[in-house]
Scaffold this active site. Structure first.
Site, PDB file in Angstrom:
ATOM      1  N   THR A 107      -6.728  -1.342   0.772  1.00  0.00           N
ATOM      2  CA  THR A 107      -5.498  -1.576   1.521  1.00  0.00           C
ATOM      3  C   THR A 107      -4.323  -0.900   0.813  1.00  0.00           C
ATOM      4  OG1 THR A 107      -5.060  -3.642   0.319  1.00  0.00           O
ATOM      5  CG2 THR A 107      -6.209  -3.843   2.421  1.00  0.00           C
ATOM      6  N   GLU A 108      -3.255  -0.832   1.556  1.00  0.00           N
ATOM      7  CA  GLU A 108      -1.984  -0.361   1.020  1.00  0.00           C
ATOM      8  C   GLU A 108      -1.557  -1.310  -0.118  1.00  0.00           C
ATOM      9  OE1 GLU A 108       2.356  -0.048   3.234  1.00  0.00           O
ATOM     10  OE2 GLU A 108       0.668  -0.901   4.304  1.00  0.00           O
ATOM     11  N   ASP A 174      -3.097 -10.172   3.187  1.00  0.00           N
ATOM     12  CA  ASP A 174      -4.129 -11.200   3.084  1.00  0.00           C
ATOM     13  C   ASP A 174      -4.530 -11.750   4.437  1.00  0.00           C
ATOM     14  OD1 ASP A 174      -4.748 -11.072   0.512  1.00  0.00           O
ATOM     15  OD2 ASP A 174      -3.734 -12.876  -0.136  1.00  0.00           O
TER      16      ASP A 174
END
Length: 299
Positions: A107-108, A174
């Site tokens: 992810t980023e 998340d």
């Protein structure tokens, strides 16, 4: 052609990767960025784009007796790849490592960590700044809730919201517990962070409006620097207060009536609770909207 993954051993300055993804594009360092109940997040590097990323790793042995859960995790993470919004952490890649029995996704990464830590570090922040952060969280929620299919985050709290401090940009991350719900927008399993969970979550019959309640608790934490219900010393006591409609003590400490009224709107009963789109039109954000419009005029 990908540059060599095994750096020249004579090159003392290069950081060694401890793991490489199957495509050879992403390399993971040993440095932990965060740790949750089921997943670890490591610093990593995207060799193709030349940027730092986050490598999320879920140990599937935790679910060894629940293959359905593994399939659900995998399919939901795959769905998250299709989400693109500037206030949602981007997911770049996902794969299952059969040999090590892990689910991995890239992810980023946000430069300043999560909003809880960031807010603690910067104790003197104007209400205007807090409104800007709140507005961005709502824009992210509005995107998730109006997505087809609708996505309910279910575990929104200040440790799951991430910040790029140099731009003031805020992103929801998340989404591991997110529920993808169909046309009726209702879901039925209990999970989340007790202090931030809407009462109807405990009844196992809820819609995306549970995220609005959690958002209200996030605003409360941002304003007071206190985790809601910190006066309770057990989950059972939190549950008792939440289910009987007793507000957290922190709410009574807020002097600004405009802020208090806004938070109360978010914590209302599900039938009376506004959507993210409705909250974005709240007078609470008027000064921010005017500012944004001014910027548009000038550009």
């Amino acid at each position: 052609m990908m540059p060599s993954v095994n750096p020249d051993p004579s090159d003392k300055d290069s950081e060694p990767f401890v793991e490489i993804d199957p495509t050879g594009r992403y390399g993971r360092y040993n440095e932990l960025l965060g740790c949750g109940a089921v997943k670890k997040v490591y610093r990593a590097f995207d060799q193709e784009e030349g940027i730092e990323v986050a490598w999320n790793q879920v140990k599937l042995k935790n679910f060894s007796n629940d293959p359905a859960m593994v399939d659900r995790l995998y399919s939901e993470v795959r769905l998250l790849r299709s989400l693109t919004n500037q206030n949602i952490i981007a997911l770049y890649n996902v794969w299952r490592d059969e040999e090590h029995n892990t689910l991995n996704f890239i992810t980023e990464v946000c430069t300043s960590g999560n909003l809880r830590e960031y807010r603690k570090k910067h104790r003197h922040v104007s209400i205007k700044a807090l409104k800007k952060w709140s507005m961005q969280i709502l824009k992210g929620l509005d995107y998730l809730h109006t997505n087809e299919p609708c996505v309910i985050h279910r575990d929104l709290n200040c440790s799951n919201v991430f910040v790029n401090g140099n731009t003031g940009q805020v992103k929801i991350g998340d989404l591991g517990l997110a529920a993808i719900v169909g046309k009726n927008h209702s879901a039925h399993s209990i999970l989340g962070t007790p202090e931030f969970m809407a009462p109807e979550l405990y009844d196992e019959d809820y819609t995306e409006l549970v995220d609005i309640y959690s958002f209200g608790m996030c605003v409360l934490e941002m304003v007071t620097l206190e985790i809601p219900y910190s006066e309770c010393d057990s989950v059972a006591k939190i549950y008792k207060k939440v289910s009987s409609g007793v507000r957290p003590q922190a709410l009574s400490k807020i002097k600004d009536s405009e802020v208090k009224v806004f938070i109360e709107r978010c914590l209302a009963q599900p039938r009376a609770r506004p959507s993210a789109a409705e909250l974005l039109k709240d007078p609470f954000f008027d000064e921010i909207d005017d500012e944004e419009n001014d910027e548009c005029v000038c550009s």
